[in-house]
Design an enzyme around this catalytic site. Structure first.
Site, PDB file in Angstrom:
ATOM      1  N   TYR A  42      18.780 -12.145 -49.594  1.00 24.22           N
ATOM      2  CA  TYR A  42      18.855 -10.689 -49.719  1.00 24.22           C
ATOM      3  C   TYR A  42      19.252 -10.219 -51.119  1.00 24.22           C
ATOM      4  O   TYR A  42      19.275  -9.024 -51.389  1.00 24.22           O
ATOM      5  CB  TYR A  42      19.826 -10.117 -48.664  1.00 24.22           C
ATOM      6  N   LYS A  77      20.110 -24.348 -41.386  1.00 20.90           N
ATOM      7  CA  LYS A  77      18.853 -25.088 -41.242  1.00 20.90           C
ATOM      8  C   LYS A  77      18.898 -26.206 -42.274  1.00 20.90           C
ATOM      9  O   LYS A  77      18.004 -26.366 -43.099  1.00 20.90           O
ATOM     10  CB  LYS A  77      17.678 -24.114 -41.463  1.00 20.90           C
ATOM     11  N   ASP A 118      17.219 -22.782 -35.145  1.00 22.67           N
ATOM     12  CA  ASP A 118      16.171 -22.738 -34.111  1.00 22.67           C
ATOM     13  C   ASP A 118      16.751 -23.153 -32.757  1.00 22.67           C
ATOM     14  O   ASP A 118      16.496 -22.517 -31.728  1.00 22.67           O
ATOM     15  CB  ASP A 118      14.960 -23.605 -34.502  1.00 22.67           C
ATOM     16  N   ASP A 127      21.161 -11.959 -39.730  1.00 18.18           N
ATOM     17  CA  ASP A 127      20.356 -10.764 -39.450  1.00 18.18           C
ATOM     18  C   ASP A 127      19.494 -11.013 -38.203  1.00 18.18           C
ATOM     19  O   ASP A 127      19.436 -10.196 -37.278  1.00 18.18           O
ATOM     20  CB  ASP A 127      19.455 -10.488 -40.670  1.00 18.18           C
ATOM     21  N   ASP A 149      20.057  -9.610 -33.856  1.00 18.73           N
ATOM     22  CA  ASP A 149      19.110  -8.808 -33.062  1.00 18.73           C
ATOM     23  C   ASP A 149      18.855  -9.503 -31.731  1.00 18.73           C
ATOM     24  O   ASP A 149      18.805  -8.863 -30.675  1.00 18.73           O
ATOM     25  CB  ASP A 149      17.781  -8.611 -33.803  1.00 18.73           C
TER      26      ASP A 149
END
Ligand code: ATP
Length: 359
Positions: A139, A196, A229, A253, A257
């Protein structure tokens, strides 16, 4: 926490765009009804102002917020008329980056079983929080494009991870875990780091080393690791084991959600952007939701719970608890907007909670 200042708390309010302009007034109404000793100052930063005179944030805007206010309550930013989204980046990412609000804290709590899309999940099964690094990662928009618009175009988006940034967010997660209990009063016990690192070995290696090091300083807290994941799959199969999750800017982020889906959708989720000891900013997790903006349809509970979170942060815990209890009652009695099964409009739902809080 900013608990030394005994007097009236000064809150900067930036409703922003779209449904931000509808839900924030409801949050203010509820805070006023709670009797909290606060003073609001409203700012019109957002798309309308940008389209009118080109201003996103005044030159000394962030300094002024940090100097003159105890906290900031923001709505949402984003408007289809501003294709570049420049105002949203400058206001929202500006606050997060320039005020160095490095910890994005997103509680995930299920208020009523009817709000969860998973079978057999009760409110006690969903009570965790995601602590997202808020000032680094992809970001920062570091990188660039080369030969843009040609068949040979190259786009590079850098993922920035500093030792300082990674260490402070991981420390924040352990300290949060140590000092907070679950809703049922039981202690929080576990910090899970999500990354990850099997594919992104450079950044992942740094996160892994720091997590091990800081975790070693907190032997009473259990540590756990999951690839992002696998964590997503676990979250929809069984969210019960989650407690405190710490992760980078982008994974945070995305998974918040997904997590909001467990608690009734984006309209229910609250967040804080925090730098301990400094003026911090609180905002609902949802965006400006252009398709429903201006229709008095938006769920105001995410914004109202965000305001309660802000009051708790400022030490006004009694008022915060009163507001949370009123939202819980509204959900139980289906005094809600349509997105979570009720029939009320934005204003009516806010009004119901305000009345309950003041009764
Ligand atoms: P951003 O990228 O700015 O976070 P987004 O693209 O993720 O925004 P939102 O603006 O948060 O998307 O909303 C996506 C959709 O979710 C909306 O169009 C709307 O249908 C639903 N939604 C979001 N917030 C609410 C709310 N408070 N009440 C009801 N529905 C909502």
């Amino acid at each position: 926490m900013d608990q030394q200042k005994p007097s009236k708390k000064r809150i900067a309010v930036i409703p922003g765009d779209g449904i931000g302009q509808e839900v924030i007034p409801q949050a203010l109404k509820v805070v006023r009804a709670s009797g909290a000793d606060v003073a609001f100052s409203e700012f019109d930063w957002g798309a309308d102002r940008y389209l009118r005179d080109g201003m996103t944030v005044p030159p000394d805007g962030f300094t002024m917020l940090g100097r003159d206010f105890d906290a900031i309550l923001a709505g949402a930013f984003g408007d289809p008329r501003v294709k570049t989204n420049i105002h949203a980046k400058e206001i929202l990412l500006g606050m997060r980056f320039k005020m160095d609000l490095y910890a994005n804290v997103r509680p995930v709590r299920l208020l009523d079983a009817a709000l969860c899309p998973l079978k057999g999940i009760e409110p006690r099964d969903v009570d965790f929080l995601v602590i997202r690094e808020n000032t680094e990662g992809v970001y920062t928009n570091a990188g660039g494009v080369f030969k843009q618009g040609t068949a040979d175009e190259i786009a590079i988006q850098e993922d920035i991870n500093t030792r300082k940034g990674v260490e402070r967010i991981i420390r924040y997660a352990f300290e949060y875990c140590e000092c907070h209990t679950k809703l049922d009063g039981s202690p929080r016990r576990r910090v899970l780091m999500c990354d990850k690192s099997n594919a992104m070995t450079h950044a992942g290696g740094l996160w892994q080393r720091v997590f091990k090091e800081v975790g070693g300083e907190h032997p009473q807290i259990e540590t756990q690791h999951m690839y992002v994941d696998a964590l997503c799959m676990q979250m929809v199969r069984d969210p019960r084991p989650f407690d405190v999750i710490v992760t980078n800017n982008m994974f945070g982020d995305i998974i918040t959600d997904l997590a909001a889906g467990l608690q009734g959708g984006l309209g229910m989720a609250a967040s804080g952007n925090i730098h301990p000891g400094r003026t911090s900013m609180f905002e609902p997790v949802h965006g400006s939701a252009p398709p429903i903006a201006g229709k008095n349809l938006a769920n105001p509970f995410g914004a109202i719970l965000t305001a309660a979170m802000m009051l708790g942060h400022l030490g006004l815990t009694r008022e915060a608890a009163k507001i949370e209890a009123a939202v819980l009652e509204a959900v139980r009695q289906k005094k809600t907007t349509q997105d979570i099964g009720g029939t009320l409009a934005t204003r009516e739902a806010g009004e119901w909670v305000a009345e309950r809080v003041s009764s």
